[in-house]
Design an enzyme around this catalytic site. Structure first.
Site, PDB file in Angstrom:
ATOM      1  N   ARG A  31       1.231  -1.277   0.086  1.00 42.38           N
ATOM      2  CA  ARG A  31      -0.139  -0.061   0.179  1.00 42.38           C
ATOM      3  C   ARG A  31       0.593   1.185  -0.167  1.00 42.38           C
ATOM      4  O   ARG A  31       0.556   2.046  -0.795  1.00 42.38           O
ATOM      5  CB  ARG A  31      -0.824  -0.024   1.639  1.00 42.38           C
ATOM      6  CG  ARG A  31      -1.923  -0.863   1.118  1.00 42.38           C
ATOM      7  CD  ARG A  31      -2.837  -1.646   2.182  1.00 42.38           C
ATOM      8  NE  ARG A  31      -3.873  -2.597   1.869  1.00 42.38           N
ATOM      9  CZ  ARG A  31      -3.972  -3.304   1.462  1.00 42.38           C
ATOM     10  NH1 ARG A  31      -2.955  -3.921   1.900  1.00 42.38           N
ATOM     11  NH2 ARG A  31      -5.128  -4.553   1.781  1.00 42.38           N
ATOM     12  N   ASP A 320      -3.336 -15.705   7.182  1.00 35.31           N
ATOM     13  CA  ASP A 320      -2.035 -16.098   6.931  1.00 35.31           C
ATOM     14  C   ASP A 320      -1.573 -17.016   7.459  1.00 35.31           C
ATOM     15  O   ASP A 320      -0.657 -17.511   7.381  1.00 35.31           O
ATOM     16  CB  ASP A 320      -1.635 -15.283   6.223  1.00 35.31           C
ATOM     17  CG  ASP A 320      -1.976 -14.177   5.123  1.00 35.31           C
ATOM     18  OD1 ASP A 320      -2.914 -14.576   4.482  1.00 35.31           O
ATOM     19  OD2 ASP A 320      -1.915 -12.936   5.006  1.00 35.31           O
ATOM     20  N   ARG A 392       4.394 -19.586   2.775  1.00 34.22           N
ATOM     21  CA  ARG A 392       3.936 -20.096   4.152  1.00 34.22           C
ATOM     22  C   ARG A 392       3.911 -21.422   4.477  1.00 34.22           C
ATOM     23  O   ARG A 392       4.273 -22.024   5.777  1.00 34.22           O
ATOM     24  CB  ARG A 392       2.383 -18.946   4.950  1.00 34.22           C
ATOM     25  CG  ARG A 392       2.376 -17.780   4.559  1.00 34.22           C
ATOM     26  CD  ARG A 392       1.641 -16.995   4.919  1.00 34.22           C
ATOM     27  NE  ARG A 392       1.510 -15.670   4.321  1.00 34.22           N
ATOM     28  CZ  ARG A 392       2.242 -14.412   4.396  1.00 34.22           C
ATOM     29  NH1 ARG A 392       3.530 -14.705   5.559  1.00 34.22           N
ATOM     30  NH2 ARG A 392       1.786 -13.305   4.039  1.00 34.22           N
TER      31      ARG A 392
HETATM   32  C1  S3P Z   1      -3.882  -9.716   2.306  1.00 30.28           C
HETATM   33  C2  S3P Z   1      -5.260  -9.815   2.628  1.00 30.28           C
HETATM   34  C3  S3P Z   1      -5.515 -11.363   2.619  1.00 30.28           C
HETATM   35  C4  S3P Z   1      -4.446 -12.159   2.812  1.00 30.28           C
HETATM   36  C5  S3P Z   1      -3.480 -11.695   1.987  1.00 30.28           C
HETATM   37  C6  S3P Z   1      -2.536 -10.267   1.680  1.00 30.28           C
HETATM   38  C7  S3P Z   1      -3.825  -7.856   1.990  1.00 30.28           C
HETATM   39  O1  S3P Z   1      -6.095 -11.684   1.310  1.00 30.28           O
HETATM   40  O2  S3P Z   1      -4.280 -13.325   2.581  1.00 30.28           O
HETATM   41  O3  S3P Z   1      -1.975 -12.143   2.089  1.00 30.28           O
HETATM   42  O4  S3P Z   1      -3.031  -7.338   2.121  1.00 30.28           O
HETATM   43  O5  S3P Z   1      -5.158  -7.270   1.717  1.00 30.28           O
HETATM   44  P1  S3P Z   1      -7.924 -11.725   1.339  1.00 30.28           P
HETATM   45  O6  S3P Z   1      -7.730 -10.357   2.130  1.00 30.28           O
HETATM   46  O7  S3P Z   1      -8.197 -12.143   0.863  1.00 30.28           O
HETATM   47  O8  S3P Z   1      -8.218 -12.566   2.629  1.00 30.28           O
END
Ligand code: S3P
Length: 438
Positions: A31, A320, A392
């Site tokens: 981000r 995660d 992971r």
């Molecule tokens: C993330 C959101 C999660 C996570 C991913 C990173 C993010 O996915 O599993 O590793 O940075 O917004 P989901 O929102 O699809 O669960």
């Protein structure tokens, strides 16, 4: 190096010790590049995760004309081009293994004046994208997937977007963030209601860049047309990467580790809540706030774990971390039951099936269910497990060796570099007898 050729060899036993700093948070790093690129002015980022996923996001913005210095020792300087300053890339943008890049950028690029094509590796090319393209179409975007709803994504530029109010069918920060990013370019208000809280880094960071975002309960809203002002960002260490050392320290007798400067955003601490409920000794020390994100040092000592029924409300907060939590469950006394976690089947691999297969190879009674798993804690043997290119899973089985009776060989580990460059060296310095080959 081809993904399947890298193997981890881990010797059984030992414990983890020391003061460790794991790399920067993946979600925050992605981000920081996105908002820094769209801001007016120069954004300086420190603690940036130099993993392949975040570098894919960084390269996407370079391909659209953004001048970005670094990364160098986690420092990145982004010369923002403003909300309407991105330029058409000359070729499709390749995002590797990174679902976060693809889902978030699909929203952002839907609001541009030019066409973009997003592609990914074999794993990303199987992941569901209709969850973002369907609501984006409701906003007026045009995004074409394959017939089965997977990448590549062909995003049409020059579409007029309108804000919508969207009830998300699944708890996904990626879907929420995608729609909020499209909402930056939409006329009127875009609201997303989540069925359960998910990570809120997008909302926090938008506010940090001076963009108004409201959160009322599970409903997050913003209005298109404002601008982002450059800022500085100090990325905390990633709690998802710290998790491997938390689990390793919890399961291996004699362990005592301090994990420094870890992000403990309340939408990310499910792993701490779950491990504590299993009996883990985890202390949160020196809590502070850095750039709108809570940060702390986490102290973990070995303890006797017991199986639990994992509360479903913790699932999105630990989404995660389940591969590592399953290893903790395999070392715990009694049964651990996970339900309400069908999302795990559409991550970088089918994490329920791949973990169950690997644990069974190690002699653990692990039964997959449609939306979770049932694990009977017991002895871990030895053997060769396949991570299916899932970072992971590779790192979780590496930690399992601390309690195994013989060597564990883990196949297809190159993607550890997507989120945790330097894992093998850090794990070795903490006490794991690990080597890599290939
Ligand atoms: C993330 C959101 C999660 C996570 C991913 C990173 C993010 O996915 O599993 O590793 O940075 O917004 P989901 O929102 O699809 O669960």
């Amino acid at each position: 190096m081809s993904g399947s050729s890298l193997e981890f060899h881990v010797k059984p036993g030992g414990c983890l010790k020391g003061v460790l700093r794991v790399p920067g948070d993946k979600s925050v790093s992605h981000r920081s590049i996105m908002f820094g690129s769209l801001a007016e002015g120069t954004t300086e980022v420190t603690g940036f995760l130099e993993g392949e996923d975040c570098l894919a996001t960084l390269n996407a913005f370079r391909a659209m004309g953004v001048t970005i210095e670094g990364p160098s020792n986690g420092r990145v300087v982004i010369n923002g081009v403003g909300m309407h300053g991105l330029k058409a890339p000359s070729a499709p943008i390749y995002l590797g293994n990174s679902g976060t890049s693809m889902r978030l950028l699909s929203g952002l690029f839907s609001g541009q004046s030019f066409d973009v094509e997003l592609t990914g590796d074999a794993s990303l090319s199987t992941r569901p994208m209709k969850r973002v393209t369907e609501p984006l179409e409701k906003m007026g975007a045009e995004v074409v997937t394959t017939e089965s709803g997977t990448p590549p994504l062909k995003i049409k530029g020059g579409k007029k977007l309108c804000g919508i109010s969207y009830d998300m069918p699944m708890a996904s920060a990626q879907v929420k963030s995608c729609l909020l990013l499209a909402g930056l370019y939409a006329e009127g208000q875009t609201c997303v209601t989540e069925p359960a809280p998910t990570r809120d880094h997008t909302e926090r960071m938008l506010r940090g860049f001076g963009y108004p975002v409201t959160t009322e309960g599970n409903k997050i809203c913003l209005t298109g047309g404002f601008s982002l002002k450059a800022t500085t960002i100090d990325v905390p260490a990633d709690i998802s990467s710290a998790t491997f050392f938390m689990v390793g320290a919890a399961i291996a007798e004699g362990s005592d580790v301090m994990l420094d400067h870890v992000g403990i955003n309340p939408t990310r601490i499910g792993v701490i809540n779950i491990l504590r409920e299993m009996g883990a000794h985890i202390e949160i020390l020196n809590e502070r706030e850095i750039g709108g994100e809570p940060v702390a040092d986490i102290h973990v000592k070995a303890s006797k774990l017991h199986g639990i029924r994992i509360p479903e409300e913790q699932v999105p907060l630990a989404i995660d971390e389940f591969p590592a939590i399953f290893v903790a469950a395999a070392c715990a006394e009694g049964e651990t039951v996970l339900t309400g976690a069908e999302e795990l089947r559409v991550k970088e691999s089918d994490r329920i099936q791949v973990m169950a297969d690997g644990l069974q190879i190690l002699g653990v009674d692990a039964k997959p269910t449609p939306d979770g798993i049932v694990i009977q804690g017991g002895k871990l043997g030895s053997g060769t497990v396949d991570s299916h290119g899932d970072h992971r899973i590779a790192m979780s089985f590496a930690m399992a060796a601390l309690r195994a009776q013989g060597d564990i060989l883990i196949r297809d580990c190159a993607n550890v570099n997507t989120s945790f460059p330097g894992f093998v060296d850090l794990a070795r310095s903490a006490g794991l007898t690990i080597s890599q080959e290939g």
